[in-house]
Design an enzyme around this catalytic site. Structure first.
Site, PDB file in Angstrom:
ATOM      1  N   TYR A  99      11.528  24.863 100.678  1.00 18.92           N
ATOM      2  CA  TYR A  99      11.584  25.371  99.304  1.00 18.92           C
ATOM      3  C   TYR A  99      10.242  25.880  98.777  1.00 18.92           C
ATOM      4  CZ  TYR A  99      16.216  23.364  99.547  1.00 18.92           C
ATOM      5  OH  TYR A  99      17.505  23.097  99.926  1.00 18.92           O
ATOM      6  N   HIS A 105      33.143  32.513  95.106  1.00 19.26           N
ATOM      7  CA  HIS A 105      31.974  31.832  95.665  1.00 19.26           C
ATOM      8  C   HIS A 105      31.624  32.417  97.035  1.00 19.26           C
ATOM      9  CE1 HIS A 105      29.355  28.345  96.707  1.00 19.26           C
ATOM     10  NE2 HIS A 105      29.789  28.622  97.932  1.00 19.26           N
ATOM     11  N   GLU A 106      32.625  32.494  97.896  1.00 14.21           N
ATOM     12  CA  GLU A 106      32.371  32.968  99.267  1.00 14.21           C
ATOM     13  C   GLU A 106      31.944  34.424  99.292  1.00 14.21           C
ATOM     14  OE1 GLU A 106      32.069  30.900 101.541  1.00 14.21           O
ATOM     15  OE2 GLU A 106      32.983  29.211 100.539  1.00 14.21           O
ATOM     16  N   HIS A 109      28.301  34.959  99.027  1.00  6.44           N
ATOM     17  CA  HIS A 109      27.579  34.901 100.311  1.00  6.44           C
ATOM     18  C   HIS A 109      27.684  36.248 101.033  1.00  6.44           C
ATOM     19  CE1 HIS A 109      26.872  30.606 100.134  1.00  6.44           C
ATOM     20  NE2 HIS A 109      28.143  30.287 100.158  1.00  6.44           N
ATOM     21  N   GLU A 134      24.074  29.821  97.480  1.00  2.78           N
ATOM     22  CA  GLU A 134      25.254  29.136  96.945  1.00  2.78           C
ATOM     23  C   GLU A 134      25.564  29.528  95.503  1.00  2.78           C
ATOM     24  OE1 GLU A 134      27.225  27.723  98.835  1.00  2.78           O
ATOM     25  OE2 GLU A 134      25.937  27.492 100.585  1.00  2.78           O
ATOM     26  N   TRP A 155      26.235   4.605 100.706  1.00  2.00           N
ATOM     27  CA  TRP A 155      27.027   5.737 100.185  1.00  2.00           C
ATOM     28  C   TRP A 155      27.631   5.376  98.822  1.00  2.00           C
ATOM     29  CZ3 TRP A 155      28.080  10.767 101.200  1.00  2.00           C
ATOM     30  CH2 TRP A 155      29.291  11.319 100.740  1.00  2.00           C
ATOM     31  N   ARG A 191      27.121   6.688  94.975  1.00  2.00           N
ATOM     32  CA  ARG A 191      28.234   7.261  94.210  1.00  2.00           C
ATOM     33  C   ARG A 191      28.408   6.500  92.894  1.00  2.00           C
ATOM     34  NH1 ARG A 191      33.462   9.457  96.894  1.00  2.00           N
ATOM     35  NH2 ARG A 191      33.294  10.559  94.911  1.00  2.00           N
ATOM     36  N   HIS A 199      30.589  18.351 104.610  1.00  3.25           N
ATOM     37  CA  HIS A 199      29.180  18.687 104.879  1.00  3.25           C
ATOM     38  C   HIS A 199      28.446  17.634 105.691  1.00  3.25           C
ATOM     39  CE1 HIS A 199      30.687  21.059 101.571  1.00  3.25           C
ATOM     40  NE2 HIS A 199      29.773  21.952 101.830  1.00  3.25           N
ATOM     41  N   ARG A 252      21.329  22.191  98.176  1.00  2.00           N
ATOM     42  CA  ARG A 252      21.557  23.590  97.799  1.00  2.00           C
ATOM     43  C   ARG A 252      22.617  23.743  96.714  1.00  2.00           C
ATOM     44  NH1 ARG A 252      23.883  25.607 103.610  1.00  2.00           N
ATOM     45  NH2 ARG A 252      21.772  24.990 104.168  1.00  2.00           N
TER      46      ARG A 252
HETATM   47  O1  X8Z Z   1      31.169  23.944 100.488  1.00  2.00           O
HETATM   48  C1  X8Z Z   1      31.262  24.658  99.516  1.00  2.00           C
HETATM   49  C2  X8Z Z   1      31.719  26.109  99.684  1.00  2.00           C
HETATM   50  C3  X8Z Z   1      31.285  26.675 100.989  1.00  2.00           C
HETATM   51  S1  X8Z Z   1      29.595  26.978 101.059  1.00  2.00           S
HETATM   52  C4  X8Z Z   1      33.213  26.172  99.615  1.00  2.00           C
HETATM   53  N1  X8Z Z   1      31.022  24.172  98.277  1.00  2.00           N
HETATM   54  C5  X8Z Z   1      30.650  22.792  98.055  1.00  2.00           C
HETATM   55  C6  X8Z Z   1      31.775  21.833  98.378  1.00  2.00           C
HETATM   56  O2  X8Z Z   1      32.914  22.289  98.543  1.00  2.00           O
HETATM   57  O3  X8Z Z   1      31.531  20.634  98.455  1.00  2.00           O
HETATM   58  C7  X8Z Z   1      31.074  24.934  97.029  1.00  2.00           C
HETATM   59  C8  X8Z Z   1      30.808  23.942  95.952  1.00  2.00           C
HETATM   60  C9  X8Z Z   1      30.285  22.708  96.601  1.00  2.00           C
HETATM   61 ZN    ZN Z   2      28.873  28.419  99.753  1.00  2.00          ZN
END
Ligand code: X8Z
Ligand code: ZN
Length: 612
Positions: free
Chosen positions: A213, A373-374, A377, A401, A473, A477, A501, A510
């Site tokens: 960053y 959103h997509e 990108h 993002e 975790w 939360r 993720h 991000r």
């Molecule tokens: O993973 C995503 C996108 C793909 S980059 C759908 N997002 C995060 C999630 O789903 O946890 C968008 C918002 C947060």
């Molecule tokens: Zn995304």
């Protein structure tokens, strides 16, 4: 080329000297330049092969495609690591700023560094691709619907509408089961990736991520805290208000002495966005607004049409139409006959025009937004495709993002009327309820966006050990989100694995940054479009001026430190939640009124894994 000729030349002039005793001549800037050109060309070639392998692995999950993507990834990691090490000899040279930045970006480019030992590197890439595949294959099969099973895309749609707390709880617990088998492999992944990070000169993989960053990693952690402090009061008000409404509707199923909200009642598998329960928490006096899910479904909008709405918005800003290959090669729906990773993603296969979406679209408001959103990108990729490969990236990953989301903030009632999705714009009295709906998604997301990588940073640093994965975790939360697991958890569970993720090793800070940046970008575009009025009513649809501003920033890619890109777009040079606060100010005032006399906040459990 030039470098090799020089070496031969020196050997020729010093025929009597042993080669090893040659005087060390410092490398030149021209050599550094030539080295970087070769490195970029090689990594570009490997990167494209890697993208193709990964695309097939995620759209056709089999043991073979897993191994093929692992092998491709291994090559990329191997060569990147070797090039970083080779490149060190140029470190002390007075390089021109662009070239210096390329060396820096090269060093930071791996989100999964691997040890140089080939066996260990192979093990790591295979473990990693197996985790991703396991997530993609994940299903929940309700006991009373045998033999029917649901993937996460179906579950998300169901959870958005379901209001039966028992069924919600089963669904929640059923999906978390996807994580448990991943635990040991995740521990091994963290261990091996950390070893790779060390070899690259970072204390651990988390430090490597935080170094991305344009500021020291410690300064980045402090930035995250600063931003959280700016928005935490908003979250606390929203949490208290939502909790009270849920207790009114669900009674005992929603009520806890400690003030936390059970995690299965918020309309989303991870309680990360709450917009789906708007109907449960809307003020009774609120005029009826519109239900985008219902509109899309009753009009039988095809997935392609949903994507075309998104494309249409970008075109209205002056962006070019998407290439024909996008429509041919993207995956818009879950195929009937094989396992795929349904979590939405946008792909830049060849760094030129082969861009694709991989989504499992359902006709829901959520997916309508996800598509925007997509596409953010995708249009970023297309805007920086002329830059050298090393500069093809977001100013930082939070920028990437934030683009589509900043556009989606312009999906106002006026806009929906313009494109014919609603007939009537709701009355002014609907403004506040609409703002509440937005807050349920945008403000509720903040603590989730923050805690995911707080957890991973602790895992990578060794502060949290495998034996404490699930406990830590839930500690995070509970502390940040104020949500509690609806059924008892143990260390045999691995709930992080049930969030895409984590198995896919996608850094998450991000998204927290993006939640903040998107309001800065949006406010800047609204200004550029000449909009005056309350921020939440602005739509930049059709504004060429706003489009030019956005495009100029996107075209910079990551060629400059991100504050310069932010400045070019907004005039500001640091992340600032003030734009978000401005957007939500009327709601915040209202929430404070509603919450008068209410206890704000909650008390996390001393031990979240202890049966309660
Ligand atoms: O993973 C995503 C996108 C793909 S980059 C759908 N997002 C995060 C999630 O789903 O946890 C968008 C918002 C947060
Ligand atoms: Zn995304």
């Amino acid at each position: 080329m030039a470098m090799r000729r020089n070496i031969l030349h020196s050997i020729f002039l010093l025929p009597l000297m042993a080669v090893s005793a040659l005087p060390q001549r410092p490398p030149t800037v021209a050599e550094a330049q030539a080295f970087m050109n070769r490195a970029e060309a090689e990594l570009l070639r490997l990167g494209i092969a890697g993208q193709r392998a990964e695309w097939v692995a995620e759209t056709y999950i089999t043991d073979d495609t897993q191994l093929l993507t692992a092998a491709a990834n291994e090559q990329i990691i191997k060569r990147t690591t070797e090039l970083v090490n080779e490149g060190r000899k140029f470190e002390s040279l007075p390089l021109p700023p662009d070239l210096k930045r390329k060396f820096l970006l090269l060093k930071l480019s791996l989100s999964m560094p691997a040890p140089n030992n080939p066996k260990l590197r192979e093990e790591l890439t295979q473990v990693s691709s197996s985790l991703g595949a396991d997530y993609g294959k994940g299903k929940y099969c309700p006991a009373d619907e045998k033999p029917k099973c649901y993937g996460i895309d179906d579950l998300e749609e169901k959870m958005a509408k379901l209001r039966d707390p028992k069924k919600l709880q089963d669904m929640w617990a059923g999906w978390q089961k996807v994580g448990a088998p991943m635990k040991d492999r995740y521990a091994r992944f963290a261990e091996l990736s950390n070893a790779g990070a060390k070899e690259l000169g970072f204390a651990d993989t988390g430090v490597l991520w935080r170094s991305n960053y344009d500021m020291p990693p410690e300064a980045f952690s402090a930035e995250m805290e600063r931003l959280w402090t700016q928005v935490e009061p908003l979250y606390k008000e929203l949490h208290a208000y939502t909790r009270r409404q849920l207790v009114k509707k669900y009674g005992a199923a929603a009520e806890r002495k400690d003030g936390m909200i059970p995690a299965h009642l918020l309309g989303n598998m991870w309680a990360q966005e709450w917009g789906n329960i708007y109907d449960m928490v809307a003020p009774p006096s609120a005029p009826a607004t519109y239900d985008l899910t219902q509109i899309l479904q009753s009009r039988k909008k095809s997935p392609k049409e949903v994507v075309q709405y998104g494309e249409g918005f970008f075109k209205s800003l002056g962006f070019p139409a998407l290439p024909a290959s996008f429509w041919e090669k993207s995956q818009f729906t879950r195929p009937a006959d094989r396992d795929v990773v349904c979590h939405a993603s946008a792909w830049d296969i060849d760094t030129q025009d082969d861009v694709r979406l991989k989504v499992c679209i359902h006709d829901t408001a959520d997916d309508f937004l996800t598509v925007h959103h997509e596409l953010g990108h995708i249009f970023y990729y297309l805007s920086y495709k002329k830059l050298p490969p090393m500069f093809q990236g977001g100013a930082n990953d939070g920028f990437h993002e934030a683009i589509g989301d900043s556009i989606a903030l312009s999906i106002t009632p006026e806009y929906l009327k313009k494109i014919g999705l609603i007939e009537q714009v709701p009355p002014p009295a609907a403004d506040l309820p609409l703002l509440l709906k937005q807050a349920l998604d945008k403000i509720a997301f903040l603590p989730f966006g923050l805690m995911i990588d707080k957890w991973r940073w602790e895992v990578f640093s060794g502060q949290v050990k495998p034996a404490g994965y699930n406990r830590s975790w839930w500690q995070l939360r509970e502390k940040y989100q104020g949500v509690a697991p609806p059924v008892d958890r143990t260390e045999a569970d691995f709930d992080p694995g049930a969030k895409y993720h984590i198995p896919s090793n996608t850094p998450y800070a991000r998204y927290f940054l993006a939640a903040v940046y998107q309001f800065q970008f949006y406010r800047a575009m609204c200004r550029e479009a000449g909009y005056k009025g309350p921020l939440n009513r602005c739509s930049v649809f059709g504004s060429a001026a706003a489009g030019r501003k956005l495009q100029a920033m996107l075209a910079m890619g990551q060629s400059k430190p991100w504050p310069e890109a932010l400045k070019a777009m907004t005039g500001e040079d640091r992340a600032d939640a003030a734009a978000m606060v401005e957007y939500f100010q009327p709601l915040l005032d209202w929430l404070k009124q509603q919450n008068k006399g209410e206890k704000i906040g909650w008390t996390p459990a001393a031990d979240p894994l202890k049966a309660r």
